[in-house]
Design an enzyme around this catalytic site. Sequence first.
Site, mmCIF file in Angstrom:
data_model
loop_
_atom_site.group_PDB
_atom_site.id
_atom_site.type_symbol
_atom_site.label_atom_id
_atom_site.label_comp_id
_atom_site.label_asym_id
_atom_site.label_seq_id
_atom_site.Cartn_x
_atom_site.Cartn_y
_atom_site.Cartn_z
ATOM 1 N N THR A 27 0.964 -1.141 -0.212
ATOM 2 C CA THR A 27 -0.063 -0.037 -0.138
ATOM 3 C C THR A 27 1.061 1.183 -0.159
ATOM 4 O OG1 THR A 27 0.050 0.064 2.357
ATOM 5 C CG2 THR A 27 -1.969 -1.149 1.304
ATOM 6 N N VAL A 86 7.386 -2.469 7.213
ATOM 7 C CA VAL A 86 7.294 -0.985 7.409
ATOM 8 C C VAL A 86 7.959 -0.262 6.085
ATOM 9 C CG1 VAL A 86 7.710 1.166 8.627
ATOM 10 C CG2 VAL A 86 7.533 -1.088 9.911
ATOM 11 N N LYS A 87 7.061 0.519 5.166
ATOM 12 C CA LYS A 87 7.453 1.143 3.996
ATOM 13 C C LYS A 87 8.085 2.414 4.380
ATOM 14 C CE LYS A 87 5.849 1.146 -0.620
ATOM 15 N NZ LYS A 87 4.569 1.225 -1.359
ATOM 16 N N ILE A 88 9.352 2.595 3.999
ATOM 17 C CA ILE A 88 10.050 3.874 4.034
ATOM 18 C C ILE A 88 10.671 4.511 2.924
ATOM 19 C CG2 ILE A 88 12.115 4.967 5.571
ATOM 20 C CD1 ILE A 88 11.554 2.497 7.484
#
Length: 217
Positions: A27, A86-88
């Site tokens: 997402t 965790v998207k960073i």
Amino acid sequence: MKLFADTANLNKIREVAELGVLDGVTTNPSLMAKEGIKGAEEIKRRYIDICNLVDGDVSAEVFATDFEGMIREGKILSSLHENIVVKIPCTKDGIRAVKYFYDNGVRTNCTLVFSAGQALLAAKAGATYLSPFVGRLDDISGDGIELIAQIAEIYDKYDYETEVLAASVRHTMHIVQCMDAGADVATCPPELILALLNHPLTDSGLARFTTDAQKMT
Ligand code: E4P
């Protein structure tokens, strides 16, 4: 190659998951906003719902752009479900955050990647996944698939464990080209995963078999 659905829409995830070939979900803030989700509680609820639909990794992106904010949000996101990654974003603070999470056993997806240099820093920081954006590079007359091939070759040469997750996939040929280029994962709008099934010869062949089968009943 693993196939992820690039959406926050539960019905679409369910439809592809039912095929039995879905390996995960990605997402981003734009995809979440498109679903009309509002506020921290609804955001958390949506991630948990997605995790309950798919047996695989689910990327949840931080909204913060500063190191402290990314760490704060990333800790909350990763505590929601064991499958949350965790998207960073691939910025100076983002790379620091990827390294922080690597040192603390939290898996990350380093996103908004458009060059092999960014891919090098993300791998050295210990990103679990790297998301080069194929379609957005193509949009500005770059070659997204060439970037996937280049990064896959470099990671292979230096034994980096970071998985190449091709993002911003726009059409079915992108998916096939990602396979060819050595991507570990392609994240695709669910419609594209279903569109891989389309072939007129399958349709006409099945119509003929069905007609002939009826002759025998
Ligand atoms: C997924 O991880 C990316 O955020 C997404 O694929 C971007 O796609 P877009 O360029 O079509 O918005």
